[in-house]
Scaffold this motif. Structure first.
Motif: not given
Ligand code: FES
Length: 144
Positions: A3-16, A18-21, A69-73
């Motif tokens: 799950s740690r790897d999955i969260y890490h991938e999510m963070i990288i993916d969202y940062s590359r 971004p949603v609602n940017f 975190c901005s995207s997820v928020l």
């Protein structure tokens, strides 16, 4: 994959990706804030209809954690009532990306968008007399 790897991938993916940017034309509420440790900043714009957040956008620059975190928020805030958005806690946000045990120095990166959102809401609520400025200040003081 852990799950740690999955969260890490999510963070990288969202940062590359971004949603609602982006910037919003004529937002009903907006706020700009910065992380004093690094100078990175986030702006959040809100469109509010019938006491609901009908649209939300963010822009700015920050590290991968801040951008993710901005995207997820923005994803968890869109469609919520003003009261529901006020109730979004740091645990709600950090839990979405498995960031509950971040080092203190990185917590400010993760919570910058939440702080920015809350102040956009407080400014809107104070302007529209939903709440006293004093009660909003107290709420803001409890953010971290
Ligand atoms: Fe600047 Fe994270 S290092 S927001």
């Amino acid at each position: 994959m852990s799950s740690r790897d999955i969260y890490h991938e999510m963070i990288i993916d969202y940062s590359r990706n971004p949603v609602n940017f982006g910037k919003m034309d004529n937002p009903d509420a907006t706020h700009h804030d910065a992380n004093p440790l690094c100078g990175d900043s986030v702006d959040i714009d809100l469109k509010i209809d019938d006491s609901k957040i009908s649209d939300i956008k963010f822009h700015g620059k920050g590290c991968a954690i801040c951008m993710a975190c901005s995207s997820v928020l923005t994803e968890i805030t869109k469609g919520k009532s003003l009261d529901e958005a006020r109730d979004i806690s740091k645990h709600d946000l950090l839990g979405e990306l498995g960031l509950e045990h971040l080092q203190a120095v990185r917590i400010k990166c993760a919570l910058l968008p939440l702080k920015t959102l809350k102040f956009a809401l407080y400014t809107y609520l104070a302007k529209h007399n939903h709440d006293s400025v004093e009660s909003l200040k107290e709420e803001a003081a409890g953010l971290y």
